[in-house]
Design a protein around this motif. Sequence first.
Motif, short mmCIF file in Angstrom:
data_model
loop_
_atom_site.label_atom_id
_atom_site.label_comp_id
_atom_site.label_asym_id
_atom_site.label_seq_id
_atom_site.Cartn_x
_atom_site.Cartn_y
_atom_site.Cartn_z
N THR A 223 -4.46 -1.45 5.80
CA THR A 223 -4.36 -1.21 4.60
C THR A 223 -3.11 -1.41 4.01
O THR A 223 -2.19 -0.81 4.53
CB THR A 223 -4.71 0.51 4.74
OG1 THR A 223 -6.00 0.76 5.27
CG2 THR A 223 -4.91 0.85 3.25
N PRO A 224 -3.37 -2.20 3.00
CA PRO A 224 -1.78 -2.45 2.42
C PRO A 224 -1.34 -1.21 1.77
O PRO A 224 -2.04 -0.31 1.07
CB PRO A 224 -2.25 -3.59 1.36
CG PRO A 224 -3.55 -3.88 1.24
CD PRO A 224 -4.28 -2.62 2.57
N ILE A 225 0.07 -1.03 1.59
CA ILE A 225 0.69 -0.17 0.89
C ILE A 225 1.54 -0.81 -0.36
O ILE A 225 1.20 -0.25 -1.29
CB ILE A 225 1.80 0.77 1.84
CG1 ILE A 225 0.98 1.46 3.00
CG2 ILE A 225 2.53 1.75 1.18
CD1 ILE A 225 1.93 2.24 4.08
N VAL A 226 2.35 -1.70 -0.11
CA VAL A 226 3.08 -2.34 -1.05
C VAL A 226 3.45 -3.67 -0.46
O VAL A 226 3.54 -3.92 0.50
CB VAL A 226 4.27 -1.54 -1.34
CG1 VAL A 226 5.15 -1.48 -0.23
CG2 VAL A 226 4.90 -2.04 -2.73
N GLU A 227 3.66 -4.54 -1.80
CA GLU A 227 4.33 -5.89 -1.29
C GLU A 227 5.53 -6.11 -2.31
O GLU A 227 5.17 -5.96 -3.52
CB GLU A 227 3.68 -6.95 -1.45
CG GLU A 227 3.90 -8.49 -1.17
CD GLU A 227 2.98 -9.44 -0.88
OE1 GLU A 227 3.52 -10.60 -1.01
OE2 GLU A 227 1.89 -9.27 -0.97
N GLN A 228 6.65 -6.38 -1.83
CA GLN A 228 7.81 -6.24 -2.87
C GLN A 228 8.60 -7.29 -2.36
O GLN A 228 9.03 -7.42 -1.16
CB GLN A 228 8.43 -4.89 -2.96
CG GLN A 228 9.73 -4.88 -4.11
CD GLN A 228 10.08 -3.57 -3.99
OE1 GLN A 228 9.64 -2.56 -4.40
NE2 GLN A 228 11.47 -3.45 -3.92
N GLU A 229 8.98 -8.26 -3.25
CA GLU A 229 10.26 -9.48 -2.75
C GLU A 229 9.69 -10.15 -1.51
O GLU A 229 10.72 -10.59 -0.84
CB GLU A 229 11.75 -8.73 -2.64
CG GLU A 229 12.04 -8.03 -3.78
CD GLU A 229 12.61 -9.15 -5.02
OE1 GLU A 229 12.91 -10.06 -4.77
OE2 GLU A 229 12.13 -8.51 -6.02
N GLY A 230 8.54 -10.18 -1.38
CA GLY A 230 8.02 -11.00 -0.24
C GLY A 230 7.96 -10.12 1.14
O GLY A 230 7.49 -10.72 2.10
N LEU A 231 8.12 -8.93 1.17
CA LEU A 231 8.04 -8.06 2.16
C LEU A 231 6.67 -7.25 1.98
O LEU A 231 6.26 -6.60 1.09
CB LEU A 231 8.95 -7.00 2.37
CG LEU A 231 8.82 -5.93 3.46
CD1 LEU A 231 8.96 -6.65 4.91
CD2 LEU A 231 9.83 -4.82 3.40
N GLN A 232 5.74 -7.46 2.89
CA GLN A 232 4.38 -6.94 2.99
C GLN A 232 4.36 -5.58 4.01
O GLN A 232 4.87 -5.67 5.06
CB GLN A 232 3.17 -7.57 3.58
CG GLN A 232 2.99 -8.71 2.63
CD GLN A 232 1.55 -9.42 3.25
OE1 GLN A 232 1.13 -9.11 4.31
NE2 GLN A 232 1.13 -10.48 2.82
N VAL A 233 4.09 -4.52 3.39
CA VAL A 233 3.91 -3.10 4.22
C VAL A 233 2.55 -2.81 4.03
O VAL A 233 1.89 -2.40 3.03
CB VAL A 233 4.97 -1.98 3.56
CG1 VAL A 233 4.83 -0.74 4.61
CG2 VAL A 233 6.25 -2.64 3.34
N SER A 234 2.03 -2.60 5.49
CA SER A 234 0.62 -2.09 5.67
C SER A 234 0.55 -1.04 6.86
O SER A 234 1.48 -1.09 7.43
CB SER A 234 -0.42 -3.27 5.91
OG SER A 234 -0.03 -3.91 6.83
#
Length: 127
Positions: free
Chosen positions: A23-34
Amino acid sequence: MSLGQAPLPSSDTSRAWHDDAWTPIVEQEGLQVSYIYYPEADTEHDGVVLRLINENESPVRYSFTLIFRAPTADTTATVDGRLGPGEMKTGDAAGLFWVPFRNEDRSLGEIGLRGLSVARLRPDGSD
């Protein structure tokens, strides 16, 4: 992000690591956090595993606070580190697995993230 609708892990453990399970949380500056939510991760308490992916062609340094909320309590964890170009980190060995209310009889209701900082580094990994 509410966890009430999170899918239960399949008995096929290879499925749990498939992209559709995250489940995706956030993507910022090319970093994906899920994340993947595991009810009864330790056979009794809820758990969460994060996956971090650096989609950049250069290394990144990241930091953020992960927030775990139950109906009557909350707790946090600080997450920071570095990822090489195209690198992925996940799981307990990478320090990305939590059972936040292990010593309490609480169900995890939400997971959140605050203060995300992502800095691209020079190709040699320096600032």
